[in-house]
Design an enzyme around this catalytic site. Structure first.
Site, mmCIF file in Angstrom:
data_model
loop_
_atom_site.group_PDB
_atom_site.id
_atom_site.type_symbol
_atom_site.label_atom_id
_atom_site.label_comp_id
_atom_site.label_asym_id
_atom_site.label_seq_id
_atom_site.Cartn_x
_atom_site.Cartn_y
_atom_site.Cartn_z
ATOM 1 C CB THR A 36 1.500 -2.384 -5.076
ATOM 2 O OG1 THR A 36 2.162 -1.761 -3.966
ATOM 3 C CG2 THR A 36 2.295 -3.605 -5.489
ATOM 4 C CG ASN A 37 -3.369 -3.238 -7.262
ATOM 5 O OD1 ASN A 37 -2.610 -4.133 -6.895
ATOM 6 N ND2 ASN A 37 -4.580 -3.073 -6.757
ATOM 7 N NE ARG B 186 3.259 3.880 6.940
ATOM 8 C CZ ARG B 186 2.387 4.865 6.962
ATOM 9 N NH1 ARG B 186 2.492 5.844 7.849
ATOM 10 N NH2 ARG B 186 1.388 4.906 6.119
ATOM 11 C CE1 TYR C 3 3.201 -3.704 9.245
ATOM 12 C CE2 TYR C 3 3.868 -1.417 9.475
ATOM 13 C CZ TYR C 3 3.282 -2.420 8.738
ATOM 14 O OH TYR C 3 2.805 -2.141 7.483
ATOM 15 N N GLY C 4 7.048 -3.897 10.118
ATOM 16 C CA GLY C 4 7.874 -3.441 8.995
ATOM 17 C C GLY C 4 8.006 -1.938 8.810
ATOM 18 N N GLY C 5 6.873 -1.261 8.649
ATOM 19 C CA GLY C 5 6.913 0.168 8.349
ATOM 20 C C GLY C 5 7.606 0.990 9.421
ATOM 21 N NE ARG D 281 1.657 -3.166 4.567
ATOM 22 C CZ ARG D 281 1.811 -1.982 3.995
ATOM 23 N NH1 ARG D 281 2.575 -1.833 2.951
ATOM 24 N NH2 ARG D 281 1.159 -0.925 4.468
ATOM 25 C CB CYS E 205 -4.653 4.904 -2.993
ATOM 26 S SG CYS E 205 -5.558 5.862 -1.789
ATOM 27 N N GLY F 143 -6.373 -2.780 -14.703
ATOM 28 C CA GLY F 143 -5.725 -2.711 -16.014
ATOM 29 C C GLY F 143 -6.288 -1.604 -16.897
ATOM 30 C CG ASP G 12 6.054 2.774 -0.962
ATOM 31 O OD1 ASP G 12 4.928 3.303 -1.047
ATOM 32 O OD2 ASP G 12 6.682 2.702 0.104
ATOM 33 C CG HIS H 109 4.432 7.798 -0.504
ATOM 34 N ND1 HIS H 109 3.249 7.903 0.198
ATOM 35 C CD2 HIS H 109 4.735 6.486 -0.516
ATOM 36 C CE1 HIS H 109 2.865 6.696 0.585
ATOM 37 N NE2 HIS H 109 3.743 5.829 0.167
ATOM 38 C CB SER I 123 -0.720 4.317 2.829
ATOM 39 O OG SER I 123 0.401 5.070 3.162
ATOM 40 C CE LYS J 59 5.906 3.835 3.387
ATOM 41 N NZ LYS J 59 5.491 4.230 2.050
HETATM 42 C C1 OXD Z 1 2.612 2.857 3.192
HETATM 43 C C2 OXD Z 1 3.444 1.733 2.756
HETATM 44 O O1 OXD Z 1 1.993 2.766 4.257
HETATM 45 O O2 OXD Z 1 3.965 1.808 1.633
HETATM 46 O O3 OXD Z 1 2.555 3.863 2.472
HETATM 47 O O4 OXD Z 1 3.633 0.771 3.518
HETATM 48 MN MN MN Z 2 3.845 3.753 0.808
#
Ligand code: OXD
Ligand code: MN
Length: 588
Positions: free
Chosen positions: A253-254, A69, A197-199, A371, A250, A497, A277, A226, A248, A206
């Site tokens: 997703t985990n 982004r 690019y995706g973002g 990604r 951090c 975990g 997200d 977010h 972003s 976003k």
């Molecule tokens: C971000 C994303 O950059 O989710 O926050 O791609």
């Molecule tokens: Mn994000």
């Protein structure tokens, strides 16, 4: 194809502006998508991967100058510059339209204009919203078809309504000097040019679901955040939901797909992922806050994703996934990225498209912000409520960041307004998800700095308002920090975990079943309130990361005071009072 007059008029306008050879409406059918995948492989836009090991999966490489982004080229174009606020770039809407239309004019010549009707949120949900994106990129069509719900069913729900969001994407020459990602919140309009690019180009994510939606939420008394959404099931089968905001990359997703430690699993605890997200949240008929995930897939960071860090995310990428900017293993036509395993391929192509020997090269095989775009339904722990039109009730909101010092492992805010203060002072060390230096501490209130579509001071005010709307049914607010470092630069908390141990305390606090000590910054667990069963961690370390260091926090308040100045008189009085309260408690 729709008969909606407002849609047809805009598509006509776009045709005249962009001058495509052909117009294709995306109907959401598998046949149409399959034909597009084939076409993209024929032109080299995508590479089909090993059908046995990775069925229905593809690789795409972006230009080297188009990998993240671009916050410095992202603009909020509202009539009054003051309404964009100090954390956004602003452009005058009339000038921006003119400039962007000039850039995009005629750029679809010789190309196809794809029209994508899409729903953010389950189709027909009262919490969902609809958008149209036009694009000249098959990659965008295919990614949008994973990340959102697309096609005819969406158009049927929209009917003749004019309540939809316009999105224009034009690749143009992918020229970074002419790259702009512009939002017109007052017109429900998004324009993105010169990126692929995706973002920057999956406009549902976003651009719509955060920047435009945050503004809509302020106008309509709801919240676009977010945040991940996850459900925690106890051995009795009761599920409590929490949302969590982290800057972003951090580990959102985990956390969203976390697997509880074995001792918990044996007792019957489970975690269900609703979203990784974005959360859209509204007061429900019962007065509680209800959340949906407006997306339909995961656009996750590949590097670091592995069997240990996030087996659920890895499993999600095993079919129907598009990989962007990872390495291609030529031996078996699969993909590889740093941190996938300790066995990089010797015969490979790196993310730049060059021959690459992972055993010998000092270069990275995958871009740090490479990604995967994976369908949410692939995720082994996807929640049964994922497609629920009413969403899930939220018990707790969790803020967090990447802080080597100062911020303890977890604390609970004193009340809603204090929680808003906690979110407003979020700061984190930067990562590779956006262009710019990595490892620098930056303020990122509610993890929304790059994504809030209006003045951040007004956004804080909206949070305070939502507290009044929700009253005593409001979720409890917490802050976590998995990233404390010791003197040797080693992580003090195992993370992954084991973060479940902290979630357990959070849920118990919501249920009034766990103890805490009051400190100047809020309520902290005593070390013995965090269950360490099965974990090789000494109490001393835990004590250290559950301590409030008055000196460091006093320095932090000075920093906050400085930071707050940028909001001027838009800073809600409630937050000023919270800061004063914290200073007083620290001085005692
Ligand atoms: C971000 C994303 O950059 O989710 O926050 O791609
Ligand atoms: Mn994000």
């Amino acid at each position: 194809m729709t008969t909606n007059k407002s849609v047809l008029a805009w598509i006509e306008e776009m045709k005249n502006l962009l001058n495509p050879d052909k117009v294709v409406w995306i109907d959401g059918s598998e046949e149409q998508l399959e034909a597009l995948r084939k076409e993209a492989c024929e032109t080299g836009e995508m590479i089909k991967l090993n059908e046995e090991k990775l069925p229905g999966c593809y690789l795409h490489r972006t230009r080297e100058n188009d990998v993240a982004r671009v916050e410095d080229r992202t603009f909020i174009c509202c009539r009054d510059e003051k309404d964009a606020g100090p954390t956004n770039n602003w452009k005058n809407p009339q000038e921006a339209y003119q400039m962007l239309f000039d850039i995009a004019r005629g750029s679809y010549k010789g190309r196809t204009m794809y029209v994508i009707p899409y729903s953010m949120g389950p189709v027909g949900s009262p919490l969902a919203k609809i958008g149209y994106e036009v694009t000249d990129s098959i990659y965008v069509v295919l990614n949008m078809s994973i990340m959102t719900r697309v096609g005819t069913a969406v158009e049927e729900v929209l009917g003749d309504s004019e309540d939809w969001i316009k999105g224009l994407h034009a690749m143009c020459d992918v020229d970074p000097e002419k790259r702009y990602i512009c939002h017109f919140p007052e017109d429900n309009y998004i324009i993105s040019v010169n990126s692929a690019y995706g973002g920057n180009v999956l406009l549902g994510k976003k651009c719509f679901a955060l920047r435009i939606a945050s503004y809509l939420g302020k106008c309509e008394d709801w919240m676009a955040e977010h945040m991940l959404i996850l459900g925690i099931e106890n051995p009795q089968g009761e599920i409590k939901y929490v949302t969590a905001a982290f800057p972003s990359a951090c580990g959102k997703t985990n956390l969203a797909m976390l697997i509880p430690p074995e001792s918990y699993r044996n007792k019957g605890y489970k975690v269900w992922c609703v979203g990784d997200d974005i959360a859209w949240m509204r007061k429900g008929p019962d007065g509680r806050l209800w959340a949906i995930n407006p997306e339909n897939g995961f656009f996750g960071v590949a590097p670091g994703t592995n069997e240990k860090s996030n087996p659920n995310a890895l499993a999600s990428t095993k079919k129907g996934t598009i990989f962007t900017n990872v390495a291609l293993n030529l031996d078996d036509n699969t993909v590889w990225w740093e941190g996938l395993d300790k066995n990089p391929p010797e015969h490979a192509i790196d993310w730049k498209g060059n021959p690459w020997n992972g055993k010998e090269s000092t270069e990275k095989g995958a871009h740090p912000n490479s990604r995967f775009t994976a369908p949410a339904k692939n995720c082994p722990c996807i929640s049964s409520e994922f497609n629920s039109t009413s969403g899930v009730p939220v018990s707790a909101i969790i803020f967090g960041g990447r802080r080597a010092t100062t911020t303890p492992l977890v604390y609970q805010s004193r009340d809603w307004n204090n929680g808003v203060f906690v979110g407003s002072i979020m700061a984190s060390e930067t990562t590779a998800a956006a262009t710019g230096a990595v490892g620098v501490l930056r303020h990122d209130p509610m993890a929304m700095k790059p994504f809030c579509g209006y003045h951040m001071g007004d956004y804080f005010g909206h949070w305070i308002e939502m507290g009044k709307i929700l009253g005593d049914k409001a979720p409890k607010i917490f802050n976590v920090n998995w990233f404390r470092l010791d003197e040797d630069g080693k992580f003090m908390w195992p993370g992954f975990g084991d973060n479940f141990r902290v979630l357990e305390w959070i849920i118990k606090r919501c249920e009034g079943k766990a103890d805490a000590v009051e400190t100047p910054i809020g309520y902290l667990p005593r070390p013995e309130d965090i269950n360490l069963e099965g974990l090789d961690m000494d109490m001393e370390t835990l004590k250290k990361i559950l301590t409030v260091d008055n000196e460091k926090w006093t320095a932090e308040t000075k920093e906050i005071e400085e930071y707050y100045k940028i909001f001027g008189d838009k800073l809600p009085a409630e937050l000023r009072a919270e800061l004063e309260g914290l200073k007083e408690r620290l001085a005692k």
